[in-house]
Design a protein around this motif. Structure first.
Motif, PDB file in Angstrom:
ATOM      1  N   ALA A 142       3.961   9.403  10.907  1.00 17.51           N
ATOM      2  CA  ALA A 142       5.159   8.618  10.591  1.00 17.51           C
ATOM      3  C   ALA A 142       5.010   7.920   9.245  1.00 17.51           C
ATOM      4  O   ALA A 142       5.974   7.823   8.479  1.00 17.51           O
ATOM      5  CB  ALA A 142       5.419   7.608  11.698  1.00 17.51           C
ATOM      6  N   ASP A 143       3.792   7.436   8.950  1.00 19.85           N
ATOM      7  CA  ASP A 143       3.553   6.812   7.650  1.00 19.85           C
ATOM      8  C   ASP A 143       3.742   7.816   6.516  1.00 19.85           C
ATOM      9  O   ASP A 143       4.354   7.499   5.489  1.00 19.85           O
ATOM     10  CB  ASP A 143       2.132   6.231   7.597  1.00 19.85           C
ATOM     11  N   ALA A 144       3.216   9.026   6.706  1.00 19.79           N
ATOM     12  CA  ALA A 144       3.370  10.066   5.685  1.00 19.79           C
ATOM     13  C   ALA A 144       4.838  10.448   5.517  1.00 19.79           C
ATOM     14  O   ALA A 144       5.312  10.639   4.389  1.00 19.79           O
ATOM     15  CB  ALA A 144       2.541  11.297   6.065  1.00 19.79           C
TER      16      ALA A 144
ATOM     17  N   THR B  79      10.278   2.011  -8.470  1.00 20.98           N
ATOM     18  CA  THR B  79       9.940   2.548  -7.155  1.00 20.98           C
ATOM     19  C   THR B  79       9.325   1.482  -6.267  1.00 20.98           C
ATOM     20  O   THR B  79       9.627   1.398  -5.064  1.00 20.98           O
ATOM     21  CB  THR B  79       8.972   3.738  -7.306  1.00 20.98           C
ATOM     22  N   PHE B  80       8.471   0.644  -6.848  1.00 17.51           N
ATOM     23  CA  PHE B  80       7.856  -0.439  -6.076  1.00 17.51           C
ATOM     24  C   PHE B  80       8.922  -1.387  -5.537  1.00 17.51           C
ATOM     25  O   PHE B  80       8.887  -1.783  -4.359  1.00 17.51           O
ATOM     26  CB  PHE B  80       6.874  -1.205  -6.968  1.00 17.51           C
TER      27      PHE B  80
ATOM     28  N   VAL C   5       0.834  -1.206   0.000  1.00 15.71           N
ATOM     29  CA  VAL C   5       0.000   0.000   0.000  1.00 15.71           C
ATOM     30  C   VAL C   5       0.864   1.249   0.000  1.00 15.71           C
ATOM     31  O   VAL C   5       0.612   2.212  -0.743  1.00 15.71           O
ATOM     32  CB  VAL C   5      -0.945  -0.009   1.219  1.00 15.71           C
ATOM     33  N   LEU C   6       1.930   1.234   0.813  1.00 16.82           N
ATOM     34  CA  LEU C   6       2.825   2.385   0.869  1.00 16.82           C
ATOM     35  C   LEU C   6       3.517   2.597  -0.478  1.00 16.82           C
ATOM     36  O   LEU C   6       3.703   3.742  -0.916  1.00 16.82           O
ATOM     37  CB  LEU C   6       3.864   2.171   1.969  1.00 16.82           C
ATOM     38  N   ALA C   7       3.886   1.504  -1.148  1.00 18.94           N
ATOM     39  CA  ALA C   7       4.523   1.619  -2.458  1.00 18.94           C
ATOM     40  C   ALA C   7       3.572   2.226  -3.480  1.00 18.94           C
ATOM     41  O   ALA C   7       3.971   3.080  -4.290  1.00 18.94           O
ATOM     42  CB  ALA C   7       5.002   0.246  -2.926  1.00 18.94           C
TER      43      ALA C   7
END
Length: 261
Positions: A130-132, A196-197, A61-63
């Motif tokens: 922190a996620d951002a 990037t992934f 999800v972050l990727a």
């Protein structure tokens, strides 16, 4: 001629042995979890672990979010620089290459210093913050690859003529970007996205120091306490990376829609 070909094939063979021998050895070791027989028990144990699913889903999800944000920044910037400010192309390219020479540990310590709990904007004090912060860190790490892929795709098309033709039909900047430029540089955008992934999935330093439950720290945690599961995870991570590279080859080999017409 024959000696040259033999030398080339010998170099390719040595390179293949150098790269594939450790991989084969790791895969063979991952099959030894069951004593006295080869089995996929280590892979089953990995896929049955709830922490594996949590870490892999988090990084995936972050990727995806990182790819969207990076593309939203890079595509308009690359188009604007190439069409309106070509003299700044060298400066912009230099800026996008900075993440390659600045270590990730330096970047993340800078983030913690600027956005720690005692700062004006304490992003690290909340999980969402922190996620951002980690996501924007990954945008920086993927910036050299995304920008180079998009800029190379722009060089392969006549961007100025396409823009002038669209403007003559009354199209605005946003319409030109989405309906004219983006379809013609699709292969470059997707190439940068897959790279990037692959970076986000395997990254350890930033996720670990920001205390995020990502796939990279999970690999390190399993490697410190298990024997066979880390080998299986290494093979899985390698397969994911090569799948991304294969998709880059597949997508990059397809000509833009405008070129086909």
């Amino acid at each position: 001629m024959r000696r040259g070909r033999l030398g080339a094939w010998a170099a390719v063979g040595l390179g293949a042995v150098y790269l594939l021998a450790p991989l084969i050895a790791t895969f063979e070791f991952s099959l030894r979890m069951r004593r006295g027989a080869y089995s996929f028990d280590a892979f089953r144990a990995v896929f049955a672990s709830g922490k594996f699913h949590q870490a892999f889903l988090y990084s995936t999800v972050l990727a995806l979010v990182t790819i969207v944000v990076a593309a939203a920044i890079v595509v308009p910037t690359a188009c604007f620089v190439r069409l309106r400010l070509p003299r700044l192309a060298g400066i912009v390219e230099f800026i996008t290459l900075l993440p390659l020479v600045i270590p990730a540990i330096v970047l993340v310590f800078g983030y913690i210093r600027l956005y720690g709990s005692s700062s004006v904007l304490p992003l690290t004090s909340t999980s969402l913050g922190a996620d951002a912060l980690l996501m924007f860190g990954y945008v920086g790490l993927g910036l050299p690859y995304m920008y180079r892929a998009v800029d190379t795709a722009l060089q392969a098309i006549d961007a100025r003529t396409l823009t002038e033709a669209a403007e003559s039909q009354g199209a605005g900047p946003l319409t030109i970007l989405i309906e004219v430029m983006l379809p013609n540089i699709r292969a470059g955008v997707l190439s940068g996205a897959f790279l990037t992934f692959a970076i986000v999935i395997g990254e350890f330093t930033m996720a670990s120091l920001l205390d995020r439950s990502a796939f990279g720290p999970y690999l390190q945690l399993i490697g410190a306490s298990r024997a066979y599961e880390p080998a299986a995870l290494a093979i899985i991570a390698f397969a994911l990376t090569w799948a991304c590279l294969g998709l880059i080859q597949l997508v990059g080999g397809a000509p833009p829609a405008a070129a086909r017409r």
